[in-house]
Enzyme design. Structure first.
Site, short mmCIF file in Angstrom:
data_model
loop_
_atom_site.label_atom_id
_atom_site.label_comp_id
_atom_site.label_asym_id
_atom_site.label_seq_id
_atom_site.Cartn_x
_atom_site.Cartn_y
_atom_site.Cartn_z
N SER A 1 0.87 -1.17 0.00
CA SER A 1 0.00 0.00 0.00
C SER A 1 0.90 1.22 0.00
O SER A 1 2.10 1.13 0.31
CB SER A 1 -0.87 0.00 1.27
OG SER A 1 -1.46 1.26 1.50
N TYR B 1 -2.00 -1.32 10.40
CA TYR B 1 -1.93 -1.46 8.93
C TYR B 1 -0.63 -0.88 8.39
O TYR B 1 0.06 -1.49 7.57
CB TYR B 1 -3.14 -0.75 8.31
CG TYR B 1 -3.35 -1.04 6.84
CD1 TYR B 1 -4.00 -2.18 6.44
CD2 TYR B 1 -2.91 -0.14 5.87
CE1 TYR B 1 -4.21 -2.45 5.08
CE2 TYR B 1 -3.11 -0.39 4.52
CZ TYR B 1 -3.77 -1.55 4.14
OH TYR B 1 -3.96 -1.81 2.79
#
Length: 243
Positions: A127, A140
């Site tokens: 990401s 995350y």
């Protein structure tokens, strides 16, 4: 013919979103696909693609999955939005186990086969949060940063054996995982849910739109086709990380 034609691929988190798009793209290019997910619908989705579905909790052992894999796409992930001092401890650990620990276990599981054949592709869906940070996403961000580092080690070790390891680092993609964040983001930022996409998701993106899962899948195929690209992270984030 693509370099994946005739090879066997395993994709995690494959019942929807990016994982399903990757499975479709690989199958269309002639790969035999194994789809892994907690959602039982992965069986019917795999059948549609002429592949095999596996229902498995990736926070545990992965020995039940096939080891004769030529292309591994580590995509499975979850999100939890909360400030650090309120973040559930067990949730933090579980998220790292799913997004980093599972990638390690699966890579370890399939590497002997790749090394024996002298060819393999490891592609990790990270990401923009693998290179940047956002408030309220401690687990995350930590997991994606960790996966970026793990990929580089795999690239160094795999190079003598014809195995490449790379990351694809997208910005916000139109997936169920992102859509589920809207209510949480509205709550922690104190704004209406209708304002979340523009004010939160796309605030730092130069390209003011959400990505489609198929665009991420195209990047995965490109990495599979390039034997000299390894140890890198392909940013497909609409210019977010350029700032």
């Amino acid at each position: 013919m693509s370099s994946v034609t005739g090879h066997t691929a395993l994709i995690t988190g494959a019942a929807s979103g990016i994982g399903l798009a990757c499975a479709r793209a690989l199958a269309e290019e002639g790969a035999e696909v194994h789809l892994v997910d907690l959602d039982p619908k992965v069986h019917s989705l795999a059948e549609e693609l002429g592949g095999v579905g596996h229902v498995l909790d990736l926070t545990g052992p992965v020995d039940a999955l096939p080891a004769e894999i030529d292309v591994l796409v580590n995509n499975a992930g979850v999100q939890h939005v909360a400030p650090i001092h309120e973040f559930p401890v067990e949730r933090f650990s579980t998220m790292l186990e799913l997004m980093v620990g599972a990638a390690f276990r699966l890579t370890r599981h399939v590497l002997p086969h790749m090394y024996e054949r002298g060819w393999g592709r490891l592609v990790h869906i990270t990401s923009v949060h693998g290179v940047r940070a956002s408030a309220f996403k401690s687990a995350y961000t930590a997991a994606k940063h960790g996966l970026e580092g793990f990929s580089k080690v795999a690239a160094l070790e795999g190079a003598p054996h014809g195995v490449t390891s790379n990351c694809v680092a997208p910005g916000y993609v139109r997936t169920p995982l992102v859509e589920k964040q809207i209510a949480d983001q509205a709550k922690v930022h104190g704004i209406p849910e209708s304002e979340v996409p523009e004010r939160i998701f796309l605030q730092r993106s130069a390209v003011k739109r959400m990505m489609e899962p198929s665009e991420v899948a195209s990047a995965v195929l490109w990495l599979c086709d390039n034997s000299f690209v390894t140890g890198t992270s392909l940013a497909v984030d609409g210019g977010w990380s350029a700032q």
